[in-house]
Design a protein around this motif. Structure first.
Motif, PDB file in Angstrom:
ATOM      1  N   VAL A 324       0.828  -1.209   0.000  1.00 53.82           N
ATOM      2  CA  VAL A 324       0.000   0.000   0.000  1.00 53.82           C
ATOM      3  C   VAL A 324       0.861   1.257   0.000  1.00 53.82           C
ATOM      4  CG1 VAL A 324      -2.012  -1.068   1.079  1.00 53.82           C
ATOM      5  CG2 VAL A 324      -0.217  -0.108   2.527  1.00 53.82           C
ATOM      6  N   PHE A 325       2.083   1.152   0.519  1.00 52.81           N
ATOM      7  CA  PHE A 325       2.965   2.317   0.559  1.00 52.81           C
ATOM      8  C   PHE A 325       3.574   2.619  -0.810  1.00 52.81           C
ATOM      9  CE2 PHE A 325       3.060   0.474   4.853  1.00 52.81           C
ATOM     10  CZ  PHE A 325       2.542   1.553   5.559  1.00 52.81           C
ATOM     11  N   ASP A 326       3.558   1.634  -1.704  1.00 54.97           N
ATOM     12  CA  ASP A 326       4.070   1.848  -3.059  1.00 54.97           C
ATOM     13  C   ASP A 326       3.063   2.576  -3.948  1.00 54.97           C
ATOM     14  OD1 ASP A 326       6.421   0.383  -2.496  1.00 54.97           O
ATOM     15  OD2 ASP A 326       5.394  -1.511  -2.938  1.00 54.97           O
ATOM     16  N   LEU A 327       1.787   2.491  -3.603  1.00 52.16           N
ATOM     17  CA  LEU A 327       0.734   2.921  -4.522  1.00 52.16           C
ATOM     18  C   LEU A 327       0.797   4.391  -4.928  1.00 52.16           C
ATOM     19  CD1 LEU A 327      -2.257   0.893  -3.030  1.00 52.16           C
ATOM     20  CD2 LEU A 327      -0.751   0.285  -4.934  1.00 52.16           C
ATOM     21  N   PRO A 328       1.066   5.344  -4.007  1.00 52.24           N
ATOM     22  CA  PRO A 328       1.091   6.752  -4.443  1.00 52.24           C
ATOM     23  C   PRO A 328       2.107   7.046  -5.535  1.00 52.24           C
ATOM     24  CG  PRO A 328       0.971   6.612  -2.050  1.00 52.24           C
ATOM     25  CD  PRO A 328       1.245   5.222  -2.550  1.00 52.24           C
ATOM     26  N   ASN A 329       3.146   6.215  -5.642  1.00 55.26           N
ATOM     27  CA  ASN A 329       4.190   6.451  -6.642  1.00 55.26           C
ATOM     28  C   ASN A 329       4.016   5.600  -7.896  1.00 55.26           C
ATOM     29  OD1 ASN A 329       5.612   8.311  -4.954  1.00 55.26           O
ATOM     30  ND2 ASN A 329       6.410   6.576  -3.788  1.00 55.26           N
ATOM     31  N   ASP A 330       2.960   4.819  -7.955  1.00 58.49           N
ATOM     32  CA  ASP A 330       2.713   3.993  -9.136  1.00 58.49           C
ATOM     33  C   ASP A 330       2.320   4.897 -10.309  1.00 58.49           C
ATOM     34  OD1 ASP A 330       0.971   2.394 -11.061  1.00 58.49           O
ATOM     35  OD2 ASP A 330       1.690   0.790  -9.748  1.00 58.49           O
ATOM     36  N   GLN A 337      -5.032   9.453 -12.018  1.00 60.03           N
ATOM     37  CA  GLN A 337      -5.466  10.233 -10.854  1.00 60.03           C
ATOM     38  C   GLN A 337      -6.376   9.425  -9.926  1.00 60.03           C
ATOM     39  OE1 GLN A 337      -6.967  13.802 -13.090  1.00 60.03           O
ATOM     40  NE2 GLN A 337      -5.448  14.882 -11.863  1.00 60.03           N
ATOM     41  N   LEU A 338      -5.997   8.174  -9.694  1.00 64.42           N
ATOM     42  CA  LEU A 338      -6.775   7.326  -8.794  1.00 64.42           C
ATOM     43  C   LEU A 338      -6.541   7.707  -7.336  1.00 64.42           C
ATOM     44  CD1 LEU A 338      -6.297   3.922 -10.621  1.00 64.42           C
ATOM     45  CD2 LEU A 338      -8.333   5.368 -10.582  1.00 64.42           C
ATOM     46  N   ARG A 354      -9.961   8.076  -5.038  1.00 62.87           N
ATOM     47  CA  ARG A 354     -11.225   8.481  -5.637  1.00 62.87           C
ATOM     48  C   ARG A 354     -11.830   7.264  -6.326  1.00 62.87           C
ATOM     49  NH1 ARG A 354     -11.760   9.134 -11.047  1.00 62.87           N
ATOM     50  NH2 ARG A 354      -9.895   9.158 -12.345  1.00 62.87           N
ATOM     51  N   PHE A 355     -13.080   7.400  -6.760  1.00 66.65           N
ATOM     52  CA  PHE A 355     -13.726   6.269  -7.411  1.00 66.65           C
ATOM     53  C   PHE A 355     -13.025   5.941  -8.721  1.00 66.65           C
ATOM     54  CE2 PHE A 355     -17.053   7.055  -4.390  1.00 66.65           C
ATOM     55  CZ  PHE A 355     -17.403   5.751  -4.065  1.00 66.65           C
ATOM     56  N   MET A 366     -13.748  15.352  -7.889  1.00 67.78           N
ATOM     57  CA  MET A 366     -12.318  15.100  -7.751  1.00 67.78           C
ATOM     58  C   MET A 366     -11.737  15.718  -6.482  1.00 67.78           C
ATOM     59  SD  MET A 366     -11.162  13.309 -10.340  1.00 67.78           S
ATOM     60  CE  MET A 366      -9.462  13.740 -10.680  1.00 67.78           C
ATOM     61  N   SER A 367     -12.412  16.698  -5.925  1.00 68.47           N
ATOM     62  CA  SER A 367     -11.911  17.366  -4.725  1.00 68.47           C
ATOM     63  C   SER A 367     -13.025  17.376  -3.684  1.00 68.47           C
ATOM     64  CB  SER A 367     -11.468  18.791  -5.048  1.00 68.47           C
ATOM     65  OG  SER A 367     -10.972  19.430  -3.896  1.00 68.47           O
ATOM     66  N   ARG A 368     -12.891  16.536  -2.680  1.00 64.53           N
ATOM     67  CA  ARG A 368     -13.954  16.391  -1.693  1.00 64.53           C
ATOM     68  C   ARG A 368     -13.883  17.465  -0.617  1.00 64.53           C
ATOM     69  NH1 ARG A 368     -12.473  10.228  -1.180  1.00 64.53           N
ATOM     70  NH2 ARG A 368     -13.680   9.321  -2.876  1.00 64.53           N
ATOM     71  N   LYS A 369     -15.059  17.842  -0.117  1.00 69.20           N
ATOM     72  CA  LYS A 369     -15.132  18.743   1.025  1.00 69.20           C
ATOM     73  C   LYS A 369     -14.956  17.932   2.301  1.00 69.20           C
ATOM     74  CE  LYS A 369     -18.319  21.890  -1.326  1.00 69.20           C
ATOM     75  NZ  LYS A 369     -19.682  22.482  -1.328  1.00 69.20           N
ATOM     76  N   ALA A 370     -14.402  18.560   3.319  1.00 70.75           N
ATOM     77  CA  ALA A 370     -14.165  17.872   4.586  1.00 70.75           C
ATOM     78  C   ALA A 370     -15.474  17.384   5.189  1.00 70.75           C
ATOM     79  CB  ALA A 370     -13.465  18.812   5.565  1.00 70.75           C
ATOM     80  N   ALA A 371     -15.398  16.282   5.926  1.00 77.57           N
ATOM     81  CA  ALA A 371     -16.575  15.777   6.629  1.00 77.57           C
ATOM     82  C   ALA A 371     -17.073  16.843   7.609  1.00 77.57           C
ATOM     83  CB  ALA A 371     -16.229  14.496   7.372  1.00 77.57           C
ATOM     84  N   PRO A 372     -18.382  16.929   7.806  1.00 73.31           N
ATOM     85  CA  PRO A 372     -18.915  17.996   8.664  1.00 73.31           C
ATOM     86  C   PRO A 372     -18.606  17.770  10.136  1.00 73.31           C
ATOM     87  CG  PRO A 372     -20.667  16.493   8.036  1.00 73.31           C
ATOM     88  CD  PRO A 372     -19.449  16.079   7.255  1.00 73.31           C
TER      89      PRO A 372
END
Length: 401
Positions: A324-330, A337-338, A354-355, A366-372
């Motif tokens: 899972v730590f490799d995924l951001p650099n895949d 833009q997953l 993202r979906f 693509m850009s979520r608002k923070a949880a309330p």
């Protein structure tokens, strides 16, 4: 252009993992999702897995709550009070859909069952997802993610022996259940648009875990044996397996040219060996062959092997085995833009999944608002429902909100 569900209002009365994830799905597709919580603490997931050294106020948000409740508005209502239910009914009367993951018996007790709410809003899409479904002796049985995996057979399916496997990390049953619930609500909203009807939609934690084993279960239902479970060092086809390279990194290899593979691995003496020169003997002698291949692949780094495979043109498919730590650099994850970077008021710049699909004309958010925060939008929502400032102040005084 707006998202697919833009203009749709969805009322969420759900907590913990699976239910709120359905709201995340709908919010990402553009729906206005309003989450109802109890004024006394709200969703219990707010205080689970609290982040450390962040700007999120303690007791307000947790990582679990934050990542399951983005793109939502929050309102607090004491549904045990008559006035709280009255406000909720008024809000539901303006909605396109309502969903919950609470027990059916509790929803009936509170007056939030389908029969009651459909009288208030006949075109309402009403969805629930109790752990084991709305029917049967266990419809009101309490269960969490691992129970759904256990009863569905998943824990046995992932085990390489006759003992149950360990729980899959990441609350997979919750995630599957919430996603299926979200898409079932979307289907209900489509039916509402096409036919002008409301209806009851039901899912569960349990059912999606059965669906995740579709091929295995379907085979056994028509008399086929269960798909064989084998550990990596005893897999039926040693040419299709994971192997560790010199640098400690893993790769998955599917080789379809035994003589060519022997040549690339400098194992030419095995190309015509009757123990390995065909699939059947390779299966019969798989442990020995896996040991030989492990030593061969350990001679070079993963990048070196990939370069060699490409240069030689051998009939072989290979892929990295990521953590899972490799995924951001895949590179493929980055290109599609997953994982998307977004700004959060408490956490700062954060990366989030993202979906995994795209629409050319009606994009997924693509850009979520923070949880309330707890009750963050209560006053504004009540004003939209026609309540005045003095009434809202009285609601607070009476602990209705």
């Amino acid at each position: 252009m707006a998202g697919i569900l833009e203009g749709m209002r969805v009322i969420e009365f759900a907590a913990l993992g699976g239910g709120p994830l359905a709201g995340l799905v709908l919010g990402d597709f553009g729906a206005e999702v309003i989450k109802i919580e109890n004024p006394k603490g709200g969703d219990p997931s707010r205080v689970m897995f609290q982040p450390k050294e962040t700007g999120i106020p303690p007791g307000n948000h947790s990582i679990l709550y934050e990542f399951s409740n983005q793109n939502k508005k929050g309102i607090t209502l004491n549904l045990a009070s008559e006035k709280g239910r009255e406000i909720a009914y008024k809000l539901i009367g303006t909605a396109d859909a309502f969903f919950s993951n609470y027990f059916p018996k509790n929803l009936i007790k509170l007056g939030f069952d389908y029969e009651t709410l459909s009288k208030i809003n006949p075109k309402l899409v009403y969805a629930t997802a109790p752990a084991f479904g709305i029917k049967g002796p266990d419809k009101d049985k309490q269960a969490y993610d691992p129970m759904a995996m256990a009863r569905s057979g998943m824990l046995m399916a992932i085990s390489p022996n006759d003992e149950p496997g360990s729980m899959i990390p990441g609350a997979v049953a919750d995630l599957m259940g919430g996603t299926f619930l979200g898409f079932s609500i979307m289907a209900g909203l489509l039916a509402k648009q096409r036919y002008g009807i409301g209806q009851e939609v039901n899912s569960s934690l349990f059912g999606p875990m059965l669906w995740a084993q579709y091929l295995n279960i379907s085979g056994t239902l028509v008399g086929q044996p269960q798909m064989t479970k084998v550990p990596r060092n005893n897999t039926w086809n040693p040419l299709s397996n994971s192997y560790r390279c010199k640098d400690g990194k893993w790769m998955y290899v599917i080789a379809r040219d035994w003589p060519g593979l022997c040549r690339v691995l400098h194992l030419e003496n095995l190309a015509d060996d009757p123990k390995f020169n065909d699939q059947m003997p390779r299966t019969q002698n798989r442990k020995e062959l896996i040991g030989i291949l492990e030593k061969a692949y350990a001679e070079k780094t993963r990048d070196e092997w990939f370069a060699i495979f490409k240069e030689t043109g051998i009939d072989l498919i290979c892929e990295v085995v990521n953590t899972v730590f490799d995924l951001p650099n895949d590179e493929q994850i980055q290109a599609n833009q997953l994982i998307k970077e977004t700004e959060h008021p408490g956490l700062g710049s954060v990366k989030m999944l993202r979906f995994p699909f795209d629409f050319s004309e009606t994009p997924v958010v693509m850009s979520r608002k923070a949880a309330p925060s707890l009750g963050e939008h209560t006053e504004k929502i009540l004003q939209e429902c026609g309540y005045g400032t003095e009434e809202i102040a009285q609601f607070r005084e009476d602990k209705v909100i």
